[in-house]
Scaffold this active site. Structure first.
Site, PDB file in Angstrom:
ATOM      1  N   TRP A   5      37.084  11.685  38.067  1.00 28.14           N
ATOM      2  CA  TRP A   5      38.441  12.247  38.087  1.00 28.14           C
ATOM      3  C   TRP A   5      38.860  12.657  39.499  1.00 28.14           C
ATOM      4  O   TRP A   5      40.028  12.563  39.875  1.00 28.14           O
ATOM      5  CB  TRP A   5      38.499  13.452  37.129  1.00 28.14           C
ATOM      6  CG  TRP A   5      39.784  14.213  37.228  1.00 28.14           C
ATOM      7  CD1 TRP A   5      40.945  13.960  36.551  1.00 28.14           C
ATOM      8  CD2 TRP A   5      40.036  15.337  38.067  1.00 28.14           C
ATOM      9  NE1 TRP A   5      41.901  14.857  36.927  1.00 28.14           N
ATOM     10  CE2 TRP A   5      41.375  15.713  37.855  1.00 28.14           C
ATOM     11  CE3 TRP A   5      39.274  16.056  38.984  1.00 28.14           C
ATOM     12  CZ2 TRP A   5      41.965  16.785  38.518  1.00 28.14           C
ATOM     13  CZ3 TRP A   5      39.855  17.124  39.655  1.00 28.14           C
ATOM     14  CH2 TRP A   5      41.190  17.483  39.421  1.00 28.14           C
ATOM     15  N   ASP A  65      39.362  11.949  43.021  1.00 26.81           N
ATOM     16  CA  ASP A  65      39.431  10.776  43.884  1.00 26.81           C
ATOM     17  C   ASP A  65      38.877  11.027  45.287  1.00 26.81           C
ATOM     18  O   ASP A  65      38.697  10.078  46.047  1.00 26.81           O
ATOM     19  CB  ASP A  65      40.878  10.283  43.991  1.00 26.81           C
ATOM     20  CG  ASP A  65      41.326   9.560  42.738  1.00 26.81           C
ATOM     21  OD1 ASP A  65      40.502   8.817  42.170  1.00 26.81           O
ATOM     22  OD2 ASP A  65      42.486   9.738  42.325  1.00 26.81           O
ATOM     23  N   ARG A  95      53.195  10.231  35.322  1.00 28.56           N
ATOM     24  CA  ARG A  95      53.768  10.778  36.549  1.00 28.56           C
ATOM     25  C   ARG A  95      54.215   9.647  37.466  1.00 28.56           C
ATOM     26  O   ARG A  95      53.652   8.563  37.455  1.00 28.56           O
ATOM     27  CB  ARG A  95      52.745  11.662  37.245  1.00 28.56           C
ATOM     28  CG  ARG A  95      51.518  10.879  37.694  1.00 28.56           C
ATOM     29  CD  ARG A  95      50.301  11.750  37.719  1.00 28.56           C
ATOM     30  NE  ARG A  95      49.699  11.765  36.389  1.00 28.56           N
ATOM     31  CZ  ARG A  95      48.559  12.359  36.109  1.00 28.56           C
ATOM     32  NH1 ARG A  95      47.912  12.990  37.040  1.00 28.56           N
ATOM     33  NH2 ARG A  95      48.072  12.336  34.892  1.00 28.56           N
TER      34      ARG A  95
END
Length: 464
Positions: A154, A156, A3
Site C-alpha cells: 500500500w 508506494d 480519486r
C-alpha cells in the site's frame, strides 16, 4: 468512484489505480450495493490470470485483451504504456473486504458464481478469481514465508522488492484466507477449506515472529534486515501493521491491546495518527523512498489521511469507543473549521496527508481529492463506531461509541427493508450489547437474522 488527479497534484494519470478503486468502492456499498457491484465486476475484469491486479486500469480498459506487467522485464510494453513496471503486492487482496462487504450488504451469495473475464484473457467465477488472488501471494513468498513486497505494498514509498516481505500484506492475506475459507465451507468446497486450514496457521507462525515486544514490525528488506524493529533508530513504529493486526483478526487480545496502546502513545498527534515514527533522516535504505520528504510530511512520518479509517476501525473492533471517536475527530476536516488558517485545505474534503509535529506547519493539509480517506473513514464510522456489520445472513450490530453518549439512532435501508435502530447507552459504556429487541421480540446476542426483518423493522439495542 475513484480519486482523480487534480491540477495541484502534478502528474498525468490515464487510468484507475487498482487498489485505489477497489478500496474506494467500499465506502458506498452500504448506500447502494448494486451500483457498487457494477464497479466490482469492472475491477475483477482487470485482474490478471496469475491472480495479480493490473497496477493501472486504463480508462478504455479492454477486459480480456490487455497486456500485463512482465515481472522479469521492467521495460515491458505495459511498463512503457502505464509507467508501472511491476505488480504491487496488495492490489488483488483488496478484493476480499470489498466483495465480502457487498455480499454482506446485499445477501447476494450468487455473486460468487458470476463469470468474469481476466484482463489478459480467459474467464472464471468470482470465487475462482478470489482463489487466484490468494495464489498470487502464495507463489511470491520470501524467506520468512510472508508475501513479497514487490514494486510496493500500500505504501508506494516503501519498496521491499521480490525478496523483501511485507507484514502489512501478510495481515491482508491472513484476513483474505479467513474470508475465502468461509466461502469454501458454505459452498462445500472442503478440499480448498482444508488447504486454507493448512496454510493459514503457517502464515500465522510467520506473523507471530513479527511481534517485537509491543508492536509488529513493518517487514523485511531483501537482505533480510528488519524494517520497523523496536530498536531501530528511525522508523521503529509503523501504524498499518498494528491496525491491520486487529482488522485481520490475527492479533491476540494482549497483542492487540498492547500494539494499539503504543500507537496512541507514540504516533498520535492533535491532528491524527502518524504513519510512522521517527521519520527517516539518517538511517534510510534504498527502498525507503520517503526519506526525500521533509520529516513529518507525506509518507515520512506525516499523518497519512487514509490510514485514519483503519485506526478508527481497529479501535472500534476492540470496543474502544472513546479512542475510535478521538481518532475520528482529530482527522476530521470539519473539526478544523476554527483553525482554517492552520489546515489551509478546504473544510469539506480530506487531503492526502497532514503535516505532523516536527514540521513548522503542523496541521497543514495537502493534496485535496487525491485520497481514499473518504472511503476508509466511512467504513471506520459505519462498521466501527456505528457497529453496522452485515453478513450474508443478516446484520451484526456492535457499536463502539464514546462513553459520554446517551445513545444514537440509525435509519438504514437493508435488502429492500427499512430498519429503525435505537441504540441506548444508559450505563455509559463504550461497547457491548446487553440486550436487543426486534419488533418487540427479544433476541439473543447482537445479530439480527434477515428472517426476522419486516418491511419496517424496529430494533432497540441496549448497551451495557
Amino acid at each position: 468512484w475513484s480519486r482523480a488527479a487534480s491540477f495541484i497534484y502534478c502528474g498525468l494519470r490515464n487510468g484507475y489505480g487498482y487498489r485505489d478503486t477497489v478500496q474506494d468502492i467500499q465506502g458506498i456499498i452500504h448506500i447502494n450495493p448494486e451500483l457498487a457491484a457494477e464497479k466490482i465486476r469492472f475491477m475483477i475484469s482487470a485482474q490478471v490470470d496469475n491472480g495479480g491486479g493490473l497496477p493501472l486500469v486504463k480508462f478504455d480498459h479492454k477486459a480480456g485483451h490487455e497486456t500485463c506487467p512482465d515481472e522479469n522485464d521492467e521495460n515491458s510494453i505495459y511498463a512503457k504504456e502505464t509507467g508501472h513496471p511491476c505488480y504491487r503486492a496488495d492490489d488483488a487482496l483488496w478484493l476480499f473486504p470489498t466483495v465480502n462487504k457487498y455480499i454482506g450488504e446485499s445477501g447476494n451469495k450468487a455473486f460468487l458464481d458470476e463469470v468474469i473475464v481476466y484482463a489478459n484473457g480467459g474467464e472464471d467465477t468470482v470465487y475462482e478469481h478470489l482463489k487466484r488472488a490468494i495464489n498470487f501471494s502464495m507463489e511470491r513468498l520470501g524467506a520468512h514465508t510472508m508475501p513479497a513486497g514487490l514494486y510496493a505494498d500500500w505504501n508506494d514509498c516503501l519498496r521491499l522488492g521480490k525478496k523483501g516481505e511485507s507484514t502489512f500484506v501478510a495481515f491482508q492475506l491472513y484476513y483474505a484466507m479467513s474470508i475465502i475459507k468461509g466461502y469454501a465451507l458454505d459452498r462445500g468446497d472442503n478440499e480448498y477449506a482444508a488447504y486454507i486450514d493448512k496454510v493459514q496457521p503457517e502464515l500465522g507462525k510467520s506473523l507471530e515472529a513479527c511481534w517485537d515486544e509491543d508492536r509488529f514490525i513493518r517487514g523485511y528488506r531483501e537482505n533480510g534486515e528488519i524494517v520497523g524493529a523496536k530498536k531501530d533508530p528511525e522508523a521503529s513504529m509503523w501504524l498499518n501493521p498494528q491496525s491491520w493486526s486487529v482488522i485481520s483478526g490475527f492479533a491476540s487480545e494482549k497483542q492487540a491491546e498492547t500494539a494499539m496502546e503504543k500507537v496512541h502513545e507514540i504516533l498520535n498527534t492533535p491532528f491524527g495518527v502518524k504513519i510512522m515514527e521517527p521519520p527517516y533522516v539518517d538511517h534510510y535504505f534504498d527502498g525507503a523512498l520517503m526519506h526525500i520528504f521533509n520529516p513529518d510530511t507525506k509518507e515520512n512520518g506525516g499523518i497519512f489521511s487514509q490510514t485514519q479509517g483503519w485506526a478508527i476501525l481497529a479501535e472500534s473492533l476492540l470496543g474502544h469507543g472513546d479512542r475510535a471517536f478521538e481518532y475520528f475527530l482529530e482527522s476530521s476536516p470539519a473539526n478544523m473549521n476554527d483553525k482554517a488558517e492552520v489546515r489551509i485545505l478546504e473544510p469539506y474534503v480530506h487531503g492526502q496527508f497532514t503535516e505532523s509535529t516536527r514540521s513548522p506547519y503542523a496541521g497543514r493539509s495537502h493534496v485535496h481529492w487525491l485520497t481514499g480517506t473518504g472511503s476508509t473513514v466511512m467504513v471506520g464510522c459505519v462498521e466501527g463506531i456505528c457497529g453496522m456489520r452485515p453478513n450474508a445472513e443478516g446484520l451484526v450490530i456492535s457499536p463502539s461509541i464514546p462513553h459520554t453518549w446517551d445513545g444514537f439512532k440509525i435509519e438504514k435501508n437493508f435488502r429492500g427493508k427499512h430498519l429503525s435502530i435505537d441504540i441506548q447507552n444508559p450505563d455509559h459504556v463504550q461497547s457491548g450489547v446487553k440486550s436487543m429487541t426486534v419488533n418487540g421480540e427479544a433476541v439473543e446476542g447482537n445479530f439480527v437474522c434477515e428472517c426476522k426483518m419486516t418491511e419496517q423493522t424496529n430494533i432497540v439495542v441496549v448497551l451495557g
